[in-house]
Design a protein around this motif. Structure first.
Motif, PDB file in Angstrom:
ATOM      1  N   ASN A 135       0.856  -1.195   0.000  1.00 54.04           N
ATOM      2  CA  ASN A 135       0.000   0.000   0.000  1.00 54.04           C
ATOM      3  C   ASN A 135       0.888   1.238   0.000  1.00 54.04           C
ATOM      4  O   ASN A 135       1.774   1.361   0.862  1.00 54.04           O
ATOM      5  CB  ASN A 135      -0.844   0.052   1.278  1.00 54.04           C
ATOM      6  N   TYR A 150      -2.466   7.952   7.793  1.00 52.24           N
ATOM      7  CA  TYR A 150      -2.244   6.506   7.896  1.00 52.24           C
ATOM      8  C   TYR A 150      -3.376   5.820   8.675  1.00 52.24           C
ATOM      9  O   TYR A 150      -3.845   4.744   8.299  1.00 52.24           O
ATOM     10  CB  TYR A 150      -0.897   6.198   8.557  1.00 52.24           C
ATOM     11  N   ALA A 174       2.825  -0.789   4.233  1.00 50.85           N
ATOM     12  CA  ALA A 174       2.115   0.476   3.990  1.00 50.85           C
ATOM     13  C   ALA A 174       3.122   1.599   4.201  1.00 50.85           C
ATOM     14  O   ALA A 174       3.661   1.763   5.305  1.00 50.85           O
ATOM     15  CB  ALA A 174       0.925   0.636   4.928  1.00 50.85           C
ATOM     16  N   PRO A 218      -3.743  -2.018  12.447  1.00 58.73           N
ATOM     17  CA  PRO A 218      -3.331  -2.326  11.074  1.00 58.73           C
ATOM     18  C   PRO A 218      -3.611  -3.786  10.721  1.00 58.73           C
ATOM     19  O   PRO A 218      -3.382  -4.686  11.526  1.00 58.73           O
ATOM     20  CB  PRO A 218      -1.822  -2.064  11.082  1.00 58.73           C
ATOM     21  N   PHE A 220      -2.464  -6.566   9.054  1.00 60.42           N
ATOM     22  CA  PHE A 220      -1.434  -7.367   8.380  1.00 60.42           C
ATOM     23  C   PHE A 220      -0.766  -8.330   9.350  1.00 60.42           C
ATOM     24  O   PHE A 220      -0.774  -8.125  10.558  1.00 60.42           O
ATOM     25  CB  PHE A 220      -0.379  -6.482   7.704  1.00 60.42           C
ATOM     26  N   GLY A 235       6.642  -5.176   5.894  1.00 60.82           N
ATOM     27  CA  GLY A 235       7.410  -4.006   6.293  1.00 60.82           C
ATOM     28  C   GLY A 235       7.803  -4.145   7.755  1.00 60.82           C
ATOM     29  O   GLY A 235       6.949  -4.362   8.607  1.00 60.82           O
ATOM     30  N   ILE A 239      10.490  -1.575  15.961  1.00 62.13           N
ATOM     31  CA  ILE A 239       9.397  -1.683  16.932  1.00 62.13           C
ATOM     32  C   ILE A 239       9.614  -2.956  17.732  1.00 62.13           C
ATOM     33  O   ILE A 239       9.847  -4.027  17.149  1.00 62.13           O
ATOM     34  CB  ILE A 239       8.024  -1.735  16.215  1.00 62.13           C
ATOM     35  N   ARG A 315       4.804   5.484  11.107  1.00 59.12           N
ATOM     36  CA  ARG A 315       4.946   6.179  12.394  1.00 59.12           C
ATOM     37  C   ARG A 315       5.963   7.294  12.188  1.00 59.12           C
ATOM     38  O   ARG A 315       7.106   7.038  11.777  1.00 59.12           O
ATOM     39  CB  ARG A 315       5.449   5.230  13.477  1.00 59.12           C
ATOM     40  N   GLU A 321      12.401   1.482   7.144  1.00 52.16           N
ATOM     41  CA  GLU A 321      11.624   0.238   7.218  1.00 52.16           C
ATOM     42  C   GLU A 321      12.104  -0.678   6.091  1.00 52.16           C
ATOM     43  O   GLU A 321      12.508  -0.195   5.037  1.00 52.16           O
ATOM     44  CB  GLU A 321      10.140   0.563   7.057  1.00 52.16           C
TER      45      GLU A 321
HETATM   46  C1  3EB Z   1       4.590  -1.585  12.031  1.00 53.55           C
HETATM   47  O1  3EB Z   1       5.255  -2.577  12.271  1.00 53.55           O
HETATM   48  C2  3EB Z   1       5.151  -0.680  10.979  1.00 53.55           C
HETATM   49  O2  3EB Z   1      -0.373  -1.024   7.785  1.00 53.55           O
HETATM   50  O3  3EB Z   1      -0.050  -2.599   6.307  1.00 53.55           O
HETATM   51  C3  3EB Z   1       4.400  -2.284   8.549  1.00 53.55           C
HETATM   52  C4  3EB Z   1       3.841  -3.177   7.622  1.00 53.55           C
HETATM   53  C5  3EB Z   1       3.627  -1.244   9.026  1.00 53.55           C
HETATM   54  C6  3EB Z   1       2.526  -3.022   7.179  1.00 53.55           C
HETATM   55  C7  3EB Z   1       0.351  -1.858   7.224  1.00 53.55           C
HETATM   56  C8  3EB Z   1       2.297  -1.113   8.575  1.00 53.55           C
HETATM   57  C9  3EB Z   1       1.758  -1.981   7.670  1.00 53.55           C
HETATM   58  O4  3EB Z   1       3.529  -1.318  12.616  1.00 53.55           O
HETATM   59  C10 3EB Z   1       4.166  -0.246   9.982  1.00 53.55           C
END
Ligand code: 3EB
Length: 327
Positions: A135, A150, A174, A218, A220, A235, A239, A315, A321
């Motif tokens: 995305n 976001y 994303a 989110p 995923f 991604g 974190i 973020r 990333e």
């Molecule tokens: C995270 O780990 C970082 O919203 O699809 C990484 C992979 C992240 C996918 C998404 C967001 C997304 O939260 C951000």
């Protein structure tokens, strides 16, 4: 006109698409087994071959070439349906959508519409088992609190998905782009057979993030093991648990990302580390940090093909990333 109907060759699943970086888009598209080819450019252009997607991210570093292409062990059929482009072969399916936010009342409406259309298409395609989603949206960190773009994207994505991923979300990325603000791009890799979702033992599952990260967590999984055993890696940022680490510090963020990636591989049961069979894409917030990031990766993952792109992390406090594959 091409239709998304099963052809005889779609009944068996061949080996996963091989993901490579190269230098020539025409060469990639000339091969009849190319499922998808990506160029990276913030300028929009008239659509051509449905297998070719212009991803709205600028190239910052491409030591292996700035064209990404996916090849399968079969010939590929392709077509378009409204805003959607598709290609399929060997039991694998590529679907891409470019949407204008202005046509759907903003980022949340556009995300909802993009996902609703994508899921409707996947639901009637025999190779509609989604493995991996990407995305890209503009101004990803603009807006305060729950109004951050976001988070609005997450809201719309969840509504558009409906119960299509009731059993669990696929791997995803994303990232924010610097092209025209209202341009939302979503694309995916799907297959005849489902993959296996994986989470990272160092991280809280994103779909279980606490409320502070927005009203809609989110959608995923941290990775997907493809039906043939290959790994599609979401991604991955600095974190731990659900909290961003090493705010403003580039090298510690990179160290944390590598630790997360290695933990994911170990958890997935992959004995091999990152080598020439694990192409990675690196999203860089500040172009002036490109050289430091590239040198870090050349030092720590010397054999790993990499492509560095100008992308904003979802973020605002994160600088970099990484996503990719492990074959
Ligand atoms: C995270 O780990 C970082 O919203 O699809 C990484 C992979 C992240 C996918 C998404 C967001 C997304 O939260 C951000």
């Amino acid at each position: 006109m091409n239709q998304a109907c099963p052809s005889p060759g779609d009944s068996t699943l061949t080996a996963a698409p091989r993901v490579s970086y190269g230098h020539s888009l025409p060469t990639a598209l000339a091969a009849s087994n190319t499922l998808a080819a990506f160029s990276f450019d913030t300028q929009r252009a008239a659509p051509g071959d449905p297998r070719h997607l212009r991803v709205p991210l600028g190239v910052l570093g491409a030591p292996y070439g700035a064209i990404e292409y996916w090849q399968v062990d079969d010939s590929v059929a392709h077509g378009r349906e409204g805003e959607l482009a598709w290609a399929s072969g060997g039991g694998w399916l590529f679907v891409a959508m470019d949407v204008n936010e202005a046509d759907h009342g903003g980022v949340a409406g556009a995300s909802e519409q993009a996902y609703a259309q994508l899921c409707a298409f996947l639901a009637r395609h025999p190779a509609g088992q989604v493995q991996r989603l990407w995305n890209y949206l503009g101004q990803i960190n603009t807006g305060d609190g729950d109004r951050e773009r976001y988070k609005r994207f997450c809201d719309g994505r969840a509504i558009g998905m409906g119960d299509f991923f009731a059993e669990g979300f696929p791997a995803a990325t994303a990232v924010g782009h610097h092209a025209a603000e209202g341009w939302l791009q979503v694309y995916c890799l799907a297959a005849l057979k489902p993959g296996t979702r994986l989470e990272n033992p160092r991280q809280v599952a994103a779909w279980q993030y606490p409320r502070q990260y927005g009203p809609t967590p989110p959608s995923f999984a941290r990775a997907m093991r493809l039906p043939g055993g290959e790994l599609a890696i979401s991604g991955t940022a600095s974190i731990i648990g659900h909290e961003s680490q090493h705010i403003g510090q580039l090298e510690p963020q990179l160290d944390e990302i590598l630790a997360n990636l290695e933990a994911l591989l170990t958890h997935a049961g992959s004995a091999a580390g990152f080598d020439e069979h694990s192409p990675l894409k690196v999203y860089v917030r500040h172009p002036e940090q490109t050289q430091a990031i590239d040198e870090y990766l050349a030092r720590h993952l010397p054999e790993t093909p990499r492509l560095l792109l100008h992308g904003d992390i979802c973020r605002a406090e994160l600088l970099v990333e990484i996503d990719g594959w492990r074959y």
